[in-house]
Design an enzyme around this catalytic site. Structure first.
Site: not given
Ligand code: OAD
Length: 265
Positions: A114, A131
C-alpha cells in the site's frame, strides 16, 4: 498443506486448530504482508474488487511512466485527487491490531504494497513499503524530493498543472508504476524477512501482482506457518496453512486478543 478454511462467525479460539495455536503462540519472528484490503475499511478502495480502482480506471492510461510522460497533466491530476482523498483517511482496527502485535513479538515487520501510509499513521514502526508512498514526490531529473505541501504549492501555481522542478524536470509521485522496478533495498529486505519468518500473515491482498505475491511462497518454502486473512479466496489460498475468511478489521483485533492471552514467550 491447508489446515482449515474458516469463517469468523464463531469465536476465533474455537476455530484455531491446535497446530495453528502452537505455531502462532511460539513464534518469535513474525512477518506481515498487506495489500489494499487492509485499508478497505478505512474507505480506500481496493484495485480488483467489484468497485476496485482498476475496474473504473485504466492502469495503461494512469499507472505507467509513458502515460505520465505523454499526459502529465491528466496523470498528475489523478494522483493529486487520490492523495487528497487518502490524506483524510484514518487507520482502522486492522491497522491498530498490527501496531499492538508489533510490541508482542521479538521481531515483527510489516511489508506493505500500500502507498497510503496508514500503517505508519497507526503507529507501526517497522514498515517496508514495496510500492512507494503517494505522499512523496520526486523530480525525474535531479531526484529532488517534494512533500505533498511543496508539490501542491507548485501544482496550484502553474496554469498548466504540470508540476516542474527548479531544474525543469517533471515531478512525479513516488509510487511504483507498472513496468518499473521495486525499490531494491525494500525488496531484498522483504525476501530476507520471509526466509527467516516463523509466522507469516498475508492480509488483504489478491496476491496477483509479482514480485510481492512471491513473498509468502518464499516464507512457505522456508518453513513459516502461513495464514491468509481475506474475505475472498485468492491464488494463495490453497497453499497457505490456514485461511481466516473475513475482513481484516474484524479478524485482526480478535487474533490480537488471542495472542495476548496465549503468547508463550
Ligand atoms: P487487490 O485489489 O488486487 O486485492 C485486494 C484484496 O483485498 C482482495 O483479495 C480482496 O478480497 C481483499 N479485501 C477486500 N476487502 C477486505 C477487507 N475488509 N479485509 C481484508 N481483505 C479485504 O489489491 P492488492 O493485492 O493490494 O500496485 O494489489 C496489489 C497491487 O496492484 C497494488 O499495490 C497496486 C495494484 O496495481 C501498484 O500500484 C504498483
Amino acid at each position: 498443506m491447508m489446515d482449515s478454511s474458516i469463517g469468523l462467525r464463531s469465536n476465533l479460539t474455537e476455530l484455531l486448530t491446535s497446530i495453528a495455536k502452537e505455531r502462532i503462540y511460539s513464534s518469535r519472528k513474525v512477518v506481515i504482508l498487506t495489500g489494499a484490503g487492509i485499508s478497505a475499511e478505512s474507505g480506500i478502495p481496493t484495485f480488483r474488487d467489484k468497485d476496485g480502482i482498476w475496474t473504473k480506471f485504466s492502469p495503461e492510461e494512469l499507472a505507467n511512466f509513458d502515460a505520465f510522460y505523454k499526459n502529465t497533466k491528466i496523470v498528475s491530476e489523478w494522483y493529486k485527487k487520490r492523495r487528497d482523498i487518502i490524506e483524510k483517511k484514518h487507520p482502522n482496527p486492522g491497522h491498530f491490531a498490527l501496531k499492538e502485535m508489533e510490541q508482542l513479538f521479538p521481531s515483527f515487520h510489516i511489508i506493505t504494497q500500500n502507498i497510503d501510509g496508514l500503517h505508519q499513521k497507526a503507529g507501526s514502526e517497522k514498515v517496508i513499503e514495496l510500492h512507494g508512498n503517494i505522499m512523496r514526490n520526486y523530480c525525474i531529473n535531479c531526484k529532488k524530493e517534494y512533500t505533498t505541501d511543496e508539490f501542491d504549492e507548485i501544482y496550484n501555481h502553474t496554469d498548466t498543472h504540470i508540476p516542474m522542478c527548479d531544474c525543469d524536470g517533471l515531478i512525479r509521485p513516488d509510487v511504483v508504476w507498472f513496468g518499473e522496478q521495486l525499490p531494491q533495498d525494500a525488496l531484498e529486505t522483504a525476501f530476507q524477512l520471509a526466509e527467516e519468518a516463523d509466522l507469516f500473515l498475508t492480509i488483504g491482498t489478491s496476491a496477483y501482482v509479482r514480485p510481492a505475491s512471491d513473498i509468502p511462497i518464499v516464507a512457505l518454502q522456508n518453513g513459516a506457518y502461513v495464514i491468509e486473512v481475506n474475505p475472498a479466496k485468492t491464488g494463495l489460498t490453497n497453499f497457505t496453512h490456514l485461511n481466516l475468511l473475513g475482513k481484516s478489521g474484524e479478524i485482526l483485533p480478535k487474533l490480537l486478543e488471542e495472542i495476548k492471552l496465549n503468547l508463550n514467550h
